[in-house]
Design an enzyme around this catalytic site. Structure first.
Site, PDB file in Angstrom:
ATOM      1  N   SER A  66      12.194  13.205  19.171  1.00 53.56           N
ATOM      2  CA  SER A  66      12.274  14.268  20.181  1.00 53.56           C
ATOM      3  C   SER A  66      12.460  13.700  21.588  1.00 53.56           C
ATOM      4  CB  SER A  66      11.007  15.114  20.167  1.00 53.56           C
ATOM      5  OG  SER A  66      10.749  15.589  18.871  1.00 53.56           O
TER       6      SER A  66
HETATM    7  N1  SAH Z   1       7.593  13.325  15.316  1.00 56.93           N
HETATM    8  C1  SAH Z   1       8.846  12.635  15.089  1.00 56.93           C
HETATM    9  C2  SAH Z   1      10.016  13.600  15.111  1.00 56.93           C
HETATM   10  C3  SAH Z   1      10.604  13.579  13.784  1.00 56.93           C
HETATM   11  S1  SAH Z   1      11.906  14.704  13.401  1.00 56.93           S
HETATM   12  C4  SAH Z   1       9.054  11.475  16.039  1.00 56.93           C
HETATM   13  O1  SAH Z   1       8.252  11.304  16.973  1.00 56.93           O
HETATM   14  O2  SAH Z   1       9.998  10.722  15.852  1.00 56.93           O
HETATM   15  C5  SAH Z   1      11.116  15.646  12.143  1.00 56.93           C
HETATM   16  C6  SAH Z   1      10.646  14.893  10.939  1.00 56.93           C
HETATM   17  O3  SAH Z   1       9.995  15.840  10.100  1.00 56.93           O
HETATM   18  C7  SAH Z   1      11.750  14.259  10.095  1.00 56.93           C
HETATM   19  O4  SAH Z   1      11.485  12.902   9.918  1.00 56.93           O
HETATM   20  C8  SAH Z   1      11.662  15.026   8.767  1.00 56.93           C
HETATM   21  O5  SAH Z   1      11.960  14.257   7.628  1.00 56.93           O
HETATM   22  C9  SAH Z   1      10.219  15.463   8.764  1.00 56.93           C
HETATM   23  N2  SAH Z   1       9.896  16.595   7.896  1.00 56.93           N
HETATM   24  C10 SAH Z   1      10.612  17.734   7.691  1.00 56.93           C
HETATM   25  N3  SAH Z   1       9.980  18.549   6.823  1.00 56.93           N
HETATM   26  C11 SAH Z   1       8.819  17.915   6.464  1.00 56.93           C
HETATM   27  C12 SAH Z   1       7.739  18.239   5.586  1.00 56.93           C
HETATM   28  N4  SAH Z   1       7.697  19.371   4.891  1.00 56.93           N
HETATM   29  N5  SAH Z   1       6.729  17.355   5.468  1.00 56.93           N
HETATM   30  C13 SAH Z   1       6.744  16.179   6.143  1.00 56.93           C
HETATM   31  N6  SAH Z   1       7.743  15.813   6.973  1.00 56.93           N
HETATM   32  C14 SAH Z   1       8.768  16.666   7.150  1.00 56.93           C
END
Ligand code: SAH
Length: 219
Positions: A66
């Site tokens: 993000s």
């Molecule tokens: N917090 C992260 C942002 C990641 S983007 C950072 O600081 O980089 C969102 C992430 O959520 C992705 O890696 C995706 O694979 C994950 N995601 C999506 N659905 C999910 C679920 N049901 N359980 C766990 N992770 C999930």
């Protein structure tokens, strides 16, 4: 902790001043954490020079880290005190978890893409974030064995508020979750009182999909 080069230190201070303080984030704990966590470690080396820019960046597997401001805004909305046990859904690069780990007592983070989780876990070790616990699974059902949590953050866009997660909040617990369609969402803050669940809309945002049992279907 590895601090990175002077060049990155300067970019990070600038990021906090121009992107985060300038837009009204005032929680000193959040600002200090954003000044400290070496964001350039959480993107590929090729993107290192863009790590402190005012935008999200790709982290592989069609996922993104993000924008710095949204990380700060969501962290502030969680109203952390330092004693908190926090759950994050969507580890991704691990950056948000590291920011939380600077402030909270312990961070539990769940990721559904194995390769991303392995990379993030390596970084947590390398940067000595021993208060981050990770789990490879669908986070929409939460982490029942470790619940309740003082705060929960969902860093992927949900079609609706995942009710299972509200049940895993303490009384007085806070949750932030982007809710909307697959293109844009509203950032919703939830406060769980003894009697009621209060919801506040913090404004528009854009996240990748939350995929899982209580999220979007995997396509
Ligand atoms: N917090 C992260 C942002 C990641 S983007 C950072 O600081 O980089 C969102 C992430 O959520 C992705 O890696 C995706 O694979 C994950 N995601 C999506 N659905 C999910 C679920 N049901 N359980 C766990 N992770 C999930």
């Amino acid at each position: 902790m590895i601090s990175g080069s002077i060049k990155f230190d300067r970019q990070r201070d600038d990021m906090v001043k121009r992107q985060i303080e300038a837009r009204g984030v005032t929680d000193e704990k959040v600002l200090a954490a954003m000044r400290k966590v070496p964001r350039h470690f959480f993107v590929s080396e090729a993107l290192g020079d863009q790590a402190y820019g005012d935008f999200p960046l790709p982290i592989g597997e069609q996922q993104t880290i993000s924008q710095p401001y949204i990380v700060a805004e969501m962290t502030q909305a969680m109203q952390l005190t330092g004693d908190d046990r926090v759950l994050e859904i969507g580890t991704g690069s691990g950056y948000q978890a590291a920011v939380l780990a600077e402030i909270a007592y312990r961070v539990y983070t769940i990721e559904r893409i194995h390769s991303l989780l392995v990379k993030a876990r390596r970084l947590f070790d390398r940067l000595h974030y021993h208060n981050i616990l990770t789990r490879y699974s669908d986070g929409t059902a939460g982490w029942i064995d470790e619940s309740p949590f003082d705060a929960i953050i969902v860093t992927a866009g949900a079609p609706k508020i995942p009710e299972a997660l509200i049940a895993q909040l303490t009384t007085g617990g806070r949750m932030v979750v982007p809710v909307g369609d697959q293109h844009s969402q509203e950032l919703i803050k939830i406060y769980k009182d003894e009697k009621e669940i209060r919801k506040t809309n913090l404004g528009g945002c854009r996240f990748v999909k939350l995929v899982g049992e209580y999220g979007w279907r995997d396509t």
